[in-house]
Design an enzyme around this catalytic site. Structure first.
Site, PDB file in Angstrom:
ATOM      1  N   ASP A  96       0.844  -1.204   0.000  1.00 25.83           N
ATOM      2  CA  ASP A  96       0.000   0.000   0.000  1.00 25.83           C
ATOM      3  C   ASP A  96       0.872   1.245   0.000  1.00 25.83           C
ATOM      4  O   ASP A  96       0.680   2.164   0.791  1.00 25.83           O
ATOM      5  CB  ASP A  96      -0.946  -0.006   1.202  1.00 25.83           C
ATOM      6  CG  ASP A  96      -1.955   1.141   1.177  1.00 25.83           C
ATOM      7  OD1 ASP A  96      -2.190   1.695   0.087  1.00 25.83           O
ATOM      8  OD2 ASP A  96      -2.501   1.476   2.244  1.00 25.83           O
ATOM      9  N   HIS A 137      -2.972   0.624  11.694  1.00 25.67           N
ATOM     10  CA  HIS A 137      -2.734  -0.757  11.287  1.00 25.67           C
ATOM     11  C   HIS A 137      -1.237  -0.966  11.067  1.00 25.67           C
ATOM     12  O   HIS A 137      -0.452  -0.018  11.070  1.00 25.67           O
ATOM     13  CB  HIS A 137      -3.494  -1.070   9.990  1.00 25.67           C
ATOM     14  CG  HIS A 137      -3.223  -0.078   8.897  1.00 25.67           C
ATOM     15  ND1 HIS A 137      -4.078   0.966   8.609  1.00 25.67           N
ATOM     16  CD2 HIS A 137      -2.188   0.047   8.032  1.00 25.67           C
ATOM     17  CE1 HIS A 137      -3.584   1.688   7.616  1.00 25.67           C
ATOM     18  NE2 HIS A 137      -2.435   1.158   7.250  1.00 25.67           N
ATOM     19  N   GLN A 166      -3.197  -5.543   5.927  1.00 23.43           N
ATOM     20  CA  GLN A 166      -2.969  -4.483   6.906  1.00 23.43           C
ATOM     21  C   GLN A 166      -3.898  -4.673   8.101  1.00 23.43           C
ATOM     22  O   GLN A 166      -4.910  -3.985   8.237  1.00 23.43           O
ATOM     23  CB  GLN A 166      -3.214  -3.108   6.254  1.00 23.43           C
ATOM     24  CG  GLN A 166      -2.227  -2.774   5.147  1.00 23.43           C
ATOM     25  CD  GLN A 166      -2.653  -1.546   4.361  1.00 23.43           C
ATOM     26  OE1 GLN A 166      -3.718  -1.521   3.750  1.00 23.43           O
ATOM     27  NE2 GLN A 166      -1.818  -0.521   4.369  1.00 23.43           N
ATOM     28  N   ASP A 187      -5.670  -4.306  11.592  1.00 27.02           N
ATOM     29  CA  ASP A 187      -5.859  -3.134  12.456  1.00 27.02           C
ATOM     30  C   ASP A 187      -5.298  -3.385  13.850  1.00 27.02           C
ATOM     31  O   ASP A 187      -5.527  -4.458  14.451  1.00 27.02           O
ATOM     32  CB  ASP A 187      -7.341  -2.806  12.583  1.00 27.02           C
ATOM     33  CG  ASP A 187      -7.849  -1.994  11.405  1.00 27.02           C
ATOM     34  OD1 ASP A 187      -7.252  -2.076  10.320  1.00 27.02           O
ATOM     35  OD2 ASP A 187      -8.862  -1.280  11.582  1.00 27.02           O
ATOM     36  N   ASP A 237      -2.769   9.468  10.270  1.00 27.72           N
ATOM     37  CA  ASP A 237      -3.469   8.766   9.195  1.00 27.72           C
ATOM     38  C   ASP A 237      -4.758   8.121   9.687  1.00 27.72           C
ATOM     39  O   ASP A 237      -4.809   7.587  10.785  1.00 27.72           O
ATOM     40  CB  ASP A 237      -2.529   7.690   8.631  1.00 27.72           C
ATOM     41  CG  ASP A 237      -3.102   6.959   7.429  1.00 27.72           C
ATOM     42  OD1 ASP A 237      -3.500   7.636   6.474  1.00 27.72           O
ATOM     43  OD2 ASP A 237      -3.140   5.723   7.451  1.00 27.72           O
ATOM     44  N   GLU A 281      -6.091  13.506   9.247  1.00 28.37           N
ATOM     45  CA  GLU A 281      -6.847  13.117   8.059  1.00 28.37           C
ATOM     46  C   GLU A 281      -8.194  12.602   8.556  1.00 28.37           C
ATOM     47  O   GLU A 281      -8.308  11.498   9.067  1.00 28.37           O
ATOM     48  CB  GLU A 281      -6.120  12.014   7.287  1.00 28.37           C
ATOM     49  CG  GLU A 281      -6.865  11.594   6.028  1.00 28.37           C
ATOM     50  CD  GLU A 281      -6.390  10.264   5.458  1.00 28.37           C
ATOM     51  OE1 GLU A 281      -6.390  10.133   4.225  1.00 28.37           O
ATOM     52  OE2 GLU A 281      -6.037   9.358   6.235  1.00 28.37           O
ATOM     53  N   HIS A 286      -2.491  13.110  -1.935  1.00 30.09           N
ATOM     54  CA  HIS A 286      -1.785  11.941  -2.452  1.00 30.09           C
ATOM     55  C   HIS A 286      -2.701  10.760  -2.727  1.00 30.09           C
ATOM     56  O   HIS A 286      -2.258   9.759  -3.296  1.00 30.09           O
ATOM     57  CB  HIS A 286      -0.696  11.527  -1.456  1.00 30.09           C
ATOM     58  CG  HIS A 286      -1.254  11.141  -0.111  1.00 30.09           C
ATOM     59  ND1 HIS A 286      -1.941  12.029   0.682  1.00 30.09           N
ATOM     60  CD2 HIS A 286      -1.249   9.973   0.562  1.00 30.09           C
ATOM     61  CE1 HIS A 286      -2.315  11.433   1.795  1.00 30.09           C
ATOM     62  NE2 HIS A 286      -1.914  10.172   1.746  1.00 30.09           N
ATOM     63  N   ASP A 287      -3.963  10.847  -2.320  1.00 35.16           N
ATOM     64  CA  ASP A 287      -4.926   9.772  -2.550  1.00 35.16           C
ATOM     65  C   ASP A 287      -5.816  10.121  -3.739  1.00 35.16           C
ATOM     66  O   ASP A 287      -5.566  11.088  -4.451  1.00 35.16           O
ATOM     67  CB  ASP A 287      -5.774   9.553  -1.300  1.00 35.16           C
ATOM     68  CG  ASP A 287      -4.997   8.871  -0.173  1.00 35.16           C
ATOM     69  OD1 ASP A 287      -4.066   8.107  -0.487  1.00 35.16           O
ATOM     70  OD2 ASP A 287      -5.304   9.117   1.001  1.00 35.16           O
TER      71      ASP A 287
END
Length: 563
Positions: free
Chosen positions: A65, A108, A173, A175, A205, A251, A318-319
């Site tokens: 990711d 995560h 990933q 959690d 994040d 975020e 960036h997403d």
């Protein structure tokens, strides 16, 4: 206005620049950007006027990711350098007046993180409850997945133990279980480590996922419920004790009222800065319609917050360009205007394009959009390459289409690396948006370039702290194509106007608190600044060209600032 306040609460007037180390500059010629390459571009960032560098993850990772699947929160991916290289980068940034913040990815880990490797060995393993497990069969959670193109559930069966683990993102990933006090303590240790190495805070994040406590049936919960906001307050407090002016940039793609709670309400003692996702999405709807009203309505809905809290304004990050807070009809308006081809869309909620391509390369609209972003109350956040108008590479899968290598020169690979193409982290953009047409080298000394314009915006924003300290004051007038808003802090004020339409517009609007005969100067006009005088009731009578914009500084008697 007390200028000392702008020094104490530096984030209120910062200009934040997000960069991915692995796609910025490759100095050791292995096809991956590195920390030493980033260090060699600190002077470029200082020249641009950046005051805070936000580094995307550079930790050891399995790269499932793009670095957000971390295998060691205390390490540096050897492909980008060492902890020593990181310290040297932070030191160099500080010498140029630039603070550094880093991603705190504590929702995560990678499935290959030693903690999870241990945790999945046995239900009795001491690390087991560092993650969220359930023995009962989970319900259908297909509507809760973040990546519907890959996942169909937020629970994954672990064949070895026959239990399911929670993963709000990819199944690779798992959690972390923040209800476990040991995990919460580890978050604090991680923050303390990087603060000790010189960072000025963290971009936190995936805030909404970090503190979910309702995914696990109560009968399977092994820890008492914990107070999310009390924990955030403790993180803010502990970060502040280590570095007094450190920040937590959240975020947090949530409705405004929920965001207000994550600021700490009126106390402002939780997240320091939060991205304004609602305002960003409304901006794109306004751009699609040529009508400022969606954005004006969103701005008016911003809740009051503590003076130390701040909104982060952005147009792209960036997403994917998420549009999930718009209605389905509104979302498809934006799709039709800026990303009609299915390959441009992602997850049925966003676009994987950069701003210049979405606006068809129209420099008038591009500059109006960035003028707007820098003029909104809050702190502007740039994603690397925005300052030169980089496009996306749709050949790169998924969200990474906007994470192509930085374009420094018109040469091979845009000057990002001299490595063989086969070793590149990602391929450069090609065609009309490729480095032969869009690059720093060509724009750096061109006074008419987008890079020069962004430098001007940064400069004027930094000279106008009322923008960062102002509340929202949108003025009513007769033409929906033009947004008029006032930025005020004590005796300092500025009036910003932005035309979303493709035709000239005559604007006549009274500005409260501006006496008749007051002089105003346009901070963005080239050459000798344009000036005007307020009429009765502070009325301004102006004409804006298609996609025009202006920042009118109010010059009160005794004004000491340079116009």
């Amino acid at each position: 206005m007390n200028l000392t306040d702008t020094a104490d609460l530096w984030w209120k007037t910062a200009v934040i620049y997000c960069a991915d180390v692995q796609t910025f500059l490759d100095l050791d010629r292995d096809g991956h950007g590195d920390l030493r390459g980033m260090q060699h571009r600190v002077d470029y960032l200082a020249e641009l006027g950046i005051t805070c560098l936000w580094l995307m993850p550079f930790y050891p990772t399995t790269d499932k990711d793009d670095g957000y699947d971390v295998t060691d929160f205390y390490g540096v991916d050897p492909r980008v350098g060492s902890a020593g290289d990181f310290v040297e980068l932070v030191h160099t940034c500080r010498s140029r007046g630039i603070r550094v913040i880093v991603d705190l990815v504590m929702n995560h880990t990678s499935e290959r993180h030693p903690w999870f490797v241990e945790a999945r060995k046995s239900p009795d393993n001491p690390m087991r409850h560092w993650y969220v497990w359930r023995g009962s069969t989970p319900p259908d959670t297909s509507k809760q997945v973040v990546f519907p193109d890959v996942e169909d559930s937020i629970w994954e069966l672990d064949e070895r133990t026959g239990e399911y683990y929670l993963h709000n993102f990819y199944k690779t990933q798992p959690d972390l279980n923040l209800a476990n006090p040991e995990v919460r303590d580890e978050v604090v240790r991680t923050m303390g480590y990087w603060l000790q190495l010189g960072v000025s805070g963290f971009r936190v994040d995936a805030i909404p996922f970090m503190f979910q406590v309702d995914q696990l049936p109560k009968r399977e919960r092994r820890f008492p419920d914990f107070d999310t906001h009390a924990y955030l307050r403790s993180l803010r407090s502990q970060s502040g004790r280590r570095v007094g002016d450190s920040i937590l940039l959240g975020e947090n793609n949530l409705p405004y009222e929920e965001q207000r709670q994550f600021f700490g309400g009126g106390d402002g003692d939780e997240l320091t800065v939060q991205f304004d996702f609602i305002g960003m999405q409304a901006t794109w709807l306004s751009l699609a319609r040529g009508d400022c009203r969606p954005l004006a309505d969103a701005l008016r809905q911003r809740p009051p917050v503590d003076p130390s809290s701040q909104w982060g304004n952005f147009l792209r990050n960036h997403d994917e360009l998420t549009l999930d807070k718009l209605s389905k009809q509104e979302r498809h308006e934006v799709f039709d205007a800026f990303g009609p081809d299915p390959e441009m869309q992602i997850f049925d909620r966003g676009l994987r394009r950069r701003l210049p391509t979405m606006l068809g390369g129209d420099q008038r609209r591009i500059r109006m959009a960035y003028s707007l972003m820098f003029s909104l109350p809050g702190t502007p956040v740039l994603f690397y390459g925005e300052e030169i108008g980089m496009g996306e590479n749709l050949d790169i899968p998924g969200r990474n289409a906007v994470r192509s290598p930085m374009q420094w020169s018109p040469g091979p690979h845009g000057g990002f690396t001299t490595s063989d193409r086969r070793r590149l982290r990602r391929p450069a953009v090609t065609g009309m948006w490729g480095p032969e047409h869009v690059n720093v080298s060509d724009q750096r000394n061109d006074p008419d370039s987008l890079l020069s314009f962004i430098k001007l915006l940064v400069n004027r924003y930094r000279q106008s702290p009322e923008i960062g300290w102002s509340g929202v004051e949108v003025l009513d007038h007769s033409d929906p194509r033009v947004l008029v808003h006032v930025l005020r802090k004590d005796e300092w004020a500025m009036v910003a106007l932005h035309n979303f339409g493709d035709e000239p517009v005559e604007v006549s609007v009274p500005v409260p608190g501006v006496p008749r005969g007051t002089s105003l100067v346009d901070l963005l006009s080239p050459g000798v600044p344009d000036r005007t005088t307020a009429g009765a009731s502070g009325r301004l009578d102006l004409t804006l060209p298609p996609y025009g914009y202006a920042w009118w500084r109010v010059l009160h008697d005794g004004e000491v600032r340079l116009a």
